[in-house]
Scaffold this motif. Structure first.
Motif, short mmCIF file in Angstrom:
data_model
loop_
_atom_site.label_atom_id
_atom_site.label_comp_id
_atom_site.label_asym_id
_atom_site.label_seq_id
_atom_site.Cartn_x
_atom_site.Cartn_y
_atom_site.Cartn_z
N UNK A 5 -6.62 0.46 16.16
CA UNK A 5 -4.86 -0.46 16.69
C UNK A 5 -3.87 0.19 16.03
N UNK A 6 -2.77 -0.27 15.67
CA UNK A 6 -1.80 0.31 15.19
C UNK A 6 -1.66 0.94 13.43
N UNK A 7 -1.14 2.08 13.43
CA UNK A 7 -1.62 2.11 12.20
C UNK A 7 -1.43 1.47 10.84
N UNK A 8 -1.84 1.02 9.86
CA UNK A 8 -1.24 -0.18 9.05
C UNK A 8 -2.06 -0.34 7.91
N UNK A 9 -1.15 -0.63 6.41
CA UNK A 9 -1.34 -0.91 5.66
C UNK A 9 -2.94 -0.94 4.60
N UNK A 10 -2.91 -2.10 5.24
CA UNK A 10 -3.96 -3.02 5.07
C UNK A 10 -5.45 -3.26 6.16
N UNK A 11 -5.05 -1.73 7.03
CA UNK A 11 -6.44 -1.66 7.80
C UNK A 11 -7.15 -0.76 7.69
N UNK A 12 -6.14 0.68 7.01
CA UNK A 12 -7.26 1.45 5.79
C UNK A 12 -7.45 2.19 7.40
N UNK A 13 -6.25 2.60 8.04
CA UNK A 13 -6.48 3.41 9.33
C UNK A 13 -4.93 4.82 9.30
N UNK A 14 -4.71 4.98 7.59
CA UNK A 14 -3.59 5.24 8.07
C UNK A 14 -3.66 7.05 7.14
N UNK A 15 -2.33 7.77 7.16
CA UNK A 15 -2.12 8.87 6.55
C UNK A 15 -1.59 8.70 5.57
N UNK A 16 -1.14 8.72 4.25
CA UNK A 16 -0.32 8.17 3.44
C UNK A 16 1.13 9.61 3.42
N UNK A 17 2.08 9.01 3.26
CA UNK A 17 3.37 10.13 2.91
C UNK A 17 3.27 11.09 2.20
N UNK A 19 1.05 -1.30 -0.16
CA UNK A 19 -0.11 0.25 0.05
C UNK A 19 0.51 1.14 -0.15
N UNK A 20 0.76 2.36 0.23
CA UNK A 20 0.99 3.51 0.12
C UNK A 20 2.08 3.63 1.64
N UNK A 21 2.58 4.59 1.37
CA UNK A 21 4.41 4.43 2.86
C UNK A 21 3.39 5.64 3.43
#
Ligand code: AQP
Length: 327
Positions: free
Chosen positions: A193-205, A12-14
């Motif tokens: 949960x931890x920020x994780x590409x596969x969990x959809x809970x991220x902010x992309x760089x 996924x995205x960084x």
């Protein structure tokens, strides 16, 4: 000079968690140590994926890493599948890795619980990771906290292989150490949960400022702060954790005071965070645009990185095959 190795999946995205937990440390270490960094596309095929997506994401991951400050002129940066010795050593390490150790890995149990049918590659993921690291006989591995258990297994694999095939002197493989940062575990925007590409809970760089704001605005804060007039506890707030990573010490202090005294509501606090994140993220986005605009240059850099990596990997494998009687 120590040898440092680390990798990142193009799954996924960084995101900000990868950046604060690992990649920012890569950037710092590359100036002082012999650093080898890898986009681990063979790890990314251990869960269902689309080939075209993987190709595109691998490329985007390389662009994001360079934009974040990983400098292919200073360190060795390459894509894992360009160095086939990784999979050869992976197979060899499978023969000294107890099955029970693999079944105990938290990441395996967690990812397996999200699959309908679980493939052997997912179980063997940490063996490939041990091969990635030990192929370069690296002794330091800058990672986030979630990878500490895998690193422990890499140490175990190094010990077991050394005991069988290098018992006559110095251990051939060093036991690699995890190099952690103060931001070793960034939580996802859901606070669950931890920020994780596969969990959809991220902010992309590389996410544009307005998209970052759309994600920050509803993000979880101190769960006990129901009304704006309730005093908060910054230490248990996810947003405060990000302030500590992105804001200046003065801003962090102001945020903490205004949270504890209910001087600000959570939205006020998030607006300040959004501005401080933008100070870091805007230059990264700009650099990414420049890098993506010269694809031929990117290909050259990756080819040079893979060639450097293969020189080290090839020498390790000559010795490994010889000691194991498979030369
Ligand atoms: N939330 C996090 N906080 C701190 N560090 C983190 N890392 C990942 N998430 C966090 C660190 O980033 C590096 C690269 O991770 P990876 O892509 O190889 O694998 P991962 O840990 O499994 O990352 P993701 O984002 O959670 O990916 P998926 O969802 O595909 O599994 C590692 O050093 C990791 O510790």
């Amino acid at each position: 000079m120590s040898r440092i190795f680390s990798g990142i999946q193009p799954s996924g995205e960084l995101h900000v968690g990868n950046y604060l937990g690992a990649v920012r440390n890569w950037v710092a270490l590359q100036q002082e140590q012999d650093c080898i960094f890898c986009v681990v596309n063979l790890h990314a095929i251990t869960v269902p994926y689309a080939p075209d997506d993987l190709r595109r994401r691998t490329r985007e991951m390389v662009v994001s890493l360079i934009a974040a400050g990983v400098d292919p002129e200073v360190c060795t940066l390459f894509v894992q599948s360009a160095v086939p010795e990784h999979t050869e050593l992976n197979w060899i390490f499978n023969t000294v890795t107890p099955l029970g150790e693999l079944e105990r890995q938290t990441q395996f149990k967690e990812k397996a619980s999200r699959q309908e049918s679980v493939m052997a590659g997912l179980l063997n993921y940490p063996v490939l990771q041990a091969a990635d690291i030990l192929l370069y006989r690296a002794d330091g591995v800058p990672v986030g906290e979630d990878q500490v258990q895998h690193l422990e297994l890499s140490r175990e694999i190094a010990r077991r292989w050394n005991a069988r095939f290098a018992s006559d002197g110095e251990p051939f493989f060093p036991e690699p150490r995890a190099l952690l940062t103060p931001t070793r575990r960034i939580m996802g925007l859901d606070g669950q949960a931890k920020m994780s590409k596969s969990m959809g809970n991220t902010i992309g760089l590389l996410e544009p400022a307005d998209s970052v704001w759309q994600k920050l605005r509803p993000a979880m804060t101190d769960p006990a702060r129901v009304r704006k007039t309730d005093p908060g506890t910054p230490e248990i707030c996810n947003i405060y954790q990000l302030h500590r990573a992105f804001s200046t010490p003065d801003e962090v202090e102001t945020v903490a005071v205004n949270c504890r005294t209910a001087g600000w509501g959570c939205i006020d606090c998030k607006k300040v965070l959004h501005e401080s994140m933008e100070r870091t993220l805007l230059p990264i986005r700009r650099r990414a645009e420049e890098i993506a605009a010269t694809p031929a240059r990117l290909d050259e850099m990756l080819a040079a990185g893979a060639e450097r990596a293969r020189t080290v990997a090839g020498a390790t494998m000559v010795e490994v095959r010889d000691r194991m009687g498979i030369a």
